[in-house]
Design a protein around this motif. Structure first.
Motif, PDB file in Angstrom:
ATOM      1  N   THR A 103     -64.832 -43.732 -42.686  1.00  0.00           N
ATOM      2  CA  THR A 103     -66.026 -43.431 -41.903  1.00  0.00           C
ATOM      3  C   THR A 103     -66.061 -41.940 -41.599  1.00  0.00           C
ATOM      4  O   THR A 103     -65.033 -41.347 -41.273  1.00  0.00           O
ATOM      5  CB  THR A 103     -66.011 -44.227 -40.583  1.00  0.00           C
ATOM      6  N   PRO A 104     -67.216 -41.309 -41.729  1.00  0.00           N
ATOM      7  CA  PRO A 104     -67.302 -39.869 -41.435  1.00  0.00           C
ATOM      8  C   PRO A 104     -66.778 -39.561 -40.040  1.00  0.00           C
ATOM      9  O   PRO A 104     -66.933 -40.381 -39.123  1.00  0.00           O
ATOM     10  CB  PRO A 104     -68.793 -39.572 -41.547  1.00  0.00           C
TER      11      PRO A 104
ATOM     12  N   THR B  30     -71.580 -46.023 -49.881  1.00  0.00           N
ATOM     13  CA  THR B  30     -73.011 -45.979 -49.565  1.00  0.00           C
ATOM     14  C   THR B  30     -73.230 -45.851 -48.063  1.00  0.00           C
ATOM     15  O   THR B  30     -74.018 -45.015 -47.601  1.00  0.00           O
ATOM     16  CB  THR B  30     -73.704 -47.246 -50.092  1.00  0.00           C
ATOM     17  N   LYS B  31     -72.519 -46.646 -47.288  1.00  0.00           N
ATOM     18  CA  LYS B  31     -72.631 -46.606 -45.829  1.00  0.00           C
ATOM     19  C   LYS B  31     -72.185 -45.247 -45.296  1.00  0.00           C
ATOM     20  O   LYS B  31     -72.847 -44.649 -44.438  1.00  0.00           O
ATOM     21  CB  LYS B  31     -71.793 -47.727 -45.222  1.00  0.00           C
ATOM     22  N   ALA B  32     -71.065 -44.735 -45.821  1.00  0.00           N
ATOM     23  CA  ALA B  32     -70.528 -43.464 -45.343  1.00  0.00           C
ATOM     24  C   ALA B  32     -71.485 -42.312 -45.637  1.00  0.00           C
ATOM     25  O   ALA B  32     -71.663 -41.405 -44.815  1.00  0.00           O
ATOM     26  CB  ALA B  32     -69.169 -43.199 -45.978  1.00  0.00           C
ATOM     27  N   ALA B  33     -72.120 -42.339 -46.817  1.00  0.00           N
ATOM     28  CA  ALA B  33     -73.056 -41.272 -47.184  1.00  0.00           C
ATOM     29  C   ALA B  33     -74.239 -41.244 -46.213  1.00  0.00           C
ATOM     30  O   ALA B  33     -74.659 -40.180 -45.749  1.00  0.00           O
ATOM     31  CB  ALA B  33     -73.548 -41.466 -48.611  1.00  0.00           C
TER      32      ALA B  33
ATOM     33  N   ALA C 255     -79.206 -40.668 -42.663  1.00  0.00           N
ATOM     34  CA  ALA C 255     -80.360 -41.150 -43.426  1.00  0.00           C
ATOM     35  C   ALA C 255     -80.122 -42.578 -43.892  1.00  0.00           C
ATOM     36  O   ALA C 255     -78.977 -43.046 -43.978  1.00  0.00           O
ATOM     37  CB  ALA C 255     -80.610 -40.246 -44.629  1.00  0.00           C
ATOM     38  N   TYR C 256     -81.198 -43.256 -44.200  1.00  0.00           N
ATOM     39  CA  TYR C 256     -81.116 -44.583 -44.821  1.00  0.00           C
ATOM     40  C   TYR C 256     -80.392 -44.453 -46.153  1.00  0.00           C
ATOM     41  O   TYR C 256     -80.648 -43.523 -46.932  1.00  0.00           O
ATOM     42  CB  TYR C 256     -82.529 -45.121 -45.040  1.00  0.00           C
TER      43      TYR C 256
END
Length: 402
Positions: free
Chosen positions: A115-116, A147-150, A156-157
């Motif tokens: 996670t960021p 995908t979630k982390a980006a 953004a979505y």
């Protein structure tokens, strides 16, 4: 044995192979696989050997091609018995086929991403679309994670767009669905997502970049604003080193692929059903009639003809980011990740940089025009295929996707 002792020795290390470029060794190994398997197939055909699950395999090939098979198609497929078995398995036992493909040395699986450090609040940044590599799936934990982390990093979505619903079909499609058909399946899902209607940023892993690139050329509506290609195979590959005898699995998908990377590679039916054959670019067959007539990559790269609509669509994207793994052993030549190519004059020893390639000099799909407009950006990481760090990924997202 069809493979002689001398052949086996050459397979391990071909005579006079230069030590400076490991892919030369791998290509020689692959050539020996193709030669030996073609010989086995020829013997079986002459002997009238049965072909297991022929009916199921040929029926599935017809479904994938979207047309009735010709006699020539059937004859071509019967020269590739392992590919026939894979086709039959994908139709009759798709769960087993998906598991086999995900375990193949060809598979480029995304790992879980941390996670960021700090999740950003919703921003004005465009949505993010992600496309997975071969053997992977949007339904696997690694792709869900990245995908979630980006999205969290940019605020953004974010969504991973598959080419089929569910892990099993999405995994199989990474092999047994042509590039063109994969692009169309991807486009349909983009159009169905209301969050993407005004455009989006996109990045792919490995051959997922081929799908995004194809969408941009054929449609780019809604447009891809920034495209980041991480270890992309957009320029094609001249070998599959991960299928060498040192790989953890040499049968299955690798053997099926090896069967068709000789005279069969550019047969129409092979191009119509096998994703990897679509971006196989044999550097000594670039003037081959079948390559120019049937290769999907040749069409995309403007090697057989140019398409003014595709060129115009390419220019709708604001910027491109070409990311190369400097120790990538799975894409050959790895310089293709930044649009280099094997030098046709000396393909096994020399690589042309992007600005010396035919597709750049002729601007066959708009690469040179984009370069002149300052749209091309280049990044690299010190690692093998898609083995970048979390920090590197976040730095690219911060730089290009905000």
């Amino acid at each position: 044995s069809i493979i002689s002792a001398r052949a086996l020795c050459s397979w391990i290390r071909p005579p006079n192979a230069p030590r400076a470029r490991a892919p030369v060794v791998e290509m020689a190994r692959l050539v020996w696989i193709v030669v030996s398997l073609s010989a086995v197939a020829a013997v079986n055909l002459r002997a009238g050997a049965p072909h297991p699950a022929d009916d199921a395999a040929l029926a599935h090939a017809s479904e994938l091609a979207g047309r009735a098979l010709t006699a020539e198609d059937v004859a071509t497929l019967r020269k590739a018995p392992t590919l026939l078995k894979l086709l039959a398995r994908a139709r009759e036992d798709p769960e087993a086929a998906a598991a086999e493909l995900a375990a193949s040395p060809l598979a480029a699986l995304a790992r879980d991403v941390a996670t960021p450090p700090a999740e950003k609040e919703a921003s004005d940044a465009p949505p993010i679309v992600v496309a997975h590599g071969m053997g992977d799936s949007c339904y696997r934990s690694g792709m869900k994670s990245i995908t979630k982390a980006a999205g969290e990093r940019v605020g953004a979505y974010s969504v991973c767009i598959p080419t089929a619903d569910g892990f099993v079909r999405d995994t199989i499609d990474g092999f047994l669905l042509s590039m063109d058909k994969s692009v169309d399946a991807f486009a349909e899902r983009v159009w169905a997502d209301e969050n993407l209607k005004d455009g989006f940023n996109a990045f792919g892993l490995s051959q997922g970049n081929n799908v995004i690139r194809g969408y941009m050329m054929k449609y780019n509506d809604p447009p891809v604003k920034t495209f980041m290609s991480i270890c992309g195979i957009n320029a094609g590959v001249g070998a599959f080193p991960q299928c060498s005898p040192s790989a953890r699995v040499i049968g299955g998908a690798c053997q099926a692929l090896a069967e068709v990377l000789g005279d069969l590679a550019y047969a129409k039916i092979v191009q119509d059903i096998l994703f990897q054959a679509d971006y196989y670019r044999d550097p000594v067959r670039l003037n081959d009639t079948n390559y120019l007539a049937n290769s999907q990559l040749a069409r995309w790269n403007g090697e057989s003809s140019t398409n003014s609509t595709w060129i115009a669509n390419w220019q709708k994207t604001n910027q491109f980011v070409w990311v190369e793994g400097t120790k990538d052993t799975e894409v050959w030549p790895r310089e293709g990740e930044q649009w280099g190519s094997a030098d046709p004059a000396d393909p096994w020893h020399a690589v042309l940089p992007m600005n010396k390639t035919a597709w750049y000099e002729t601007d066959s799909f708009g690469l040179r025009t984009a370069d002149a407009a300052g749209k091309n950006n280049y990044e690299s990481f010190d690692g093998n295929h898609i083995q970048f760090t979390d920090a590197e990924l976040y730095a690219w997202l911060d730089k290009y996707f905000q």
